[in-house]
Design a protein around this motif. Structure first.
Motif, mmCIF file in Angstrom:
data_model
loop_
_atom_site.group_PDB
_atom_site.id
_atom_site.type_symbol
_atom_site.label_atom_id
_atom_site.label_comp_id
_atom_site.label_asym_id
_atom_site.label_seq_id
_atom_site.Cartn_x
_atom_site.Cartn_y
_atom_site.Cartn_z
ATOM 1 N N ALA A 145 -4.709 10.608 -0.506
ATOM 2 C CA ALA A 145 -5.110 11.658 0.629
ATOM 3 C C ALA A 145 -5.335 13.021 0.176
ATOM 4 N N ARG B 130 -3.673 4.587 -1.896
ATOM 5 C CA ARG B 130 -4.416 5.531 -0.869
ATOM 6 C C ARG B 130 -4.404 6.908 -1.232
ATOM 7 N N ALA C 158 0.690 1.897 5.675
ATOM 8 C CA ALA C 158 1.132 2.217 4.505
ATOM 9 C C ALA C 158 2.492 1.646 4.531
ATOM 10 N N THR D 254 0.341 5.577 0.139
ATOM 11 C CA THR D 254 -0.273 6.690 0.487
ATOM 12 C C THR D 254 0.149 7.873 -0.215
ATOM 13 N N VAL E 212 5.271 6.327 1.239
ATOM 14 C CA VAL E 212 4.265 7.569 1.337
ATOM 15 C C VAL E 212 4.808 8.378 0.337
ATOM 16 N N TYR F 13 -0.108 11.771 -0.685
ATOM 17 C CA TYR F 13 -0.802 13.097 -0.237
ATOM 18 C C TYR F 13 -1.048 14.012 -1.323
ATOM 19 N N LEU G 142 1.058 -1.199 -0.109
ATOM 20 C CA LEU G 142 0.017 -0.038 0.087
ATOM 21 C C LEU G 142 0.823 1.084 -0.075
ATOM 22 N N CYS H 12 -8.049 13.988 4.205
ATOM 23 C CA CYS H 12 -6.742 14.438 4.935
ATOM 24 C C CYS H 12 -6.627 15.696 4.755
ATOM 25 N N ALA I 87 -4.484 8.612 7.499
ATOM 26 C CA ALA I 87 -4.384 8.371 6.028
ATOM 27 C C ALA I 87 -3.049 7.517 5.607
ATOM 28 N N MET I 88 -2.257 7.313 6.688
ATOM 29 C CA MET I 88 -1.049 6.656 6.417
ATOM 30 C C MET I 88 -0.954 5.163 7.005
ATOM 31 N N ASN J 82 4.585 12.445 -1.064
ATOM 32 C CA ASN J 82 4.185 13.883 -0.749
ATOM 33 C C ASN J 82 4.052 14.647 -1.800
#
Length: 328
Positions: free
Chosen positions: A32, A30, A71, A6, A74, A8, A4, A56, A67-68, A76
């Motif tokens: 966010a 995911r 995960a 995430t 990540v 952002y 997974l 988020c 949201a994380m 951003n």
């Protein structure tokens, strides 16, 4: 179990391309965002349930942490071009970036990719550039093995660069510019996404990468390329910076007087400061070549989405062909 990621800001201009690529890699994605109901267009990037938008707010620890949850990686992509209300440069690009990195470290996330910008400089007169630098520092402080990407101006179907100036050609024969001699190195959005995915997959070493396309040109030169692509003639006027600053003050005053009903997307004083600095890859910086990526040229992509600004739209080529037949 499928991994997974995430992302952002994963429904934004760059984020959506990263989300699409990560889905093709077989990851669960995911996305966010502040308004998930307005971001449902990301769901078809994968199979049913593979790509899911969630709510988020990067200004809030609990929201970022939720949201994380779970995960493996990540990304951003959150940033703002203009400030509005609580979404200031400092809150989003500095504090928000640091918050994401800190929580990623707390949750033992495997990899972190952070999208910054060429020109990030804590000594810059521009708050945008200054907070980008503060964000990078906060990310590296919390997550030293992060991959940081610094793209030049990004172009692509949904961009706010070529599209913005192309729209301006609808308002008269003159195209005014501030910083017409400033150099840029436009980079295709999907090339940036490819670099981000390499970071997620562990195919890029930790560090800072400056990303620019194969062409370097002045803002005025880029506008000439845009005009040729949309087949319009406009007189380009390069305004001095003091004139640009005066115009930006006027737009800012209008935003204040309307209590934000008019959001100044046209020109801000901070953008004028930013336009005084070249936005090109440093000669000593790591970049696409270190990632094994060949950046895409503008002439391959621009006609694919700027045709909508041609007087004959998608039929411009047919019109030109018919004109040649009549002449013969």
């Amino acid at each position: 179990m499928t991994k997974l990621v995430t992302i952002y800001g994963g429904a934004g201009f760059v984020g959506r391309y990263i989300a699409r690529r990560m889905a093709k890699e077989g990851w669960r994605v995911r996305v966010a965002v502040r308004r998930p109901n307005e971001s449902l267009y990301v769901k078809p990037f994968g199979v049913v349930g593979q790509v899911e938008p969630v709510m988020c707010n990067v200004r809030d620890d609990d929201s970022v942490r939720a949201a994380m949850q779970g995960a493996d990686a990540v990304v951003n992509c959150v940033g703002v071009l203009t400030e509005l209300g609580k979404n200031s440069f400092e809150a989003v690009q500095a504090e928000g970036a640091g918050r994401i990195a800190r929580i990623a470290a707390e949750q033992s996330v495997g990899t972190l990719v952070h999208l910054s910008a060429i020109g990030a400089d804590e000594d810059s007169e521009s708050d945008y550039a200054k907070t980008k630098a503060h964000g990078e520092a906060a990310v590296l402080d919390a997550f030293p093995d992060a991959v940081i990407l610094r793209p030049s101006v990004i172009f692509g179907t949904e961009d706010e660069f070529f599209n913005r100036f192309a729209k301006m050609t609808n308002f008269g024969p003159v195209l005014p510019l501030v910083g017409g001699e400033t150099k840029f190195q436009p980079v295709y959005v999907d090339d940036v996404a490819q670099a981000a995915v390499m970071g997620v997959l562990g195919k890029a070493e930790a560090g800072v990468y400056e990303l620019g396309g194969p062409e370097v040109d002045s803002l005025k030169g880029l506008m000439q390329t845009m005009l040729e692509t949309i087949q319009r003639r406009r007189f380009i006027v390069n305004l001095p910076f003091f004139a640009g600053d005066f115009m930006a003050m006027g737009f800012g005053l209008l935003q204040s007087l309307t209590f934000g009903l008019f959001h100044n997307h046209v020109l801000t004083r901070d953008q004028v400061k930013n336009l005084a600095c070249d936005c090109i890859v440093d000669a000593d910086a790591e970049g696409f070549s270190d990632l094994g990526i060949s950046p895409t040229a503008m002439d391959v992509i621009l006609p694919e989405y700027l045709w909508v600004y041609r007087d004959s739209g998608q039929y411009a080529a047919i019109r030109d062909s018919a004109a040649n037949l009549r002449n013969n």
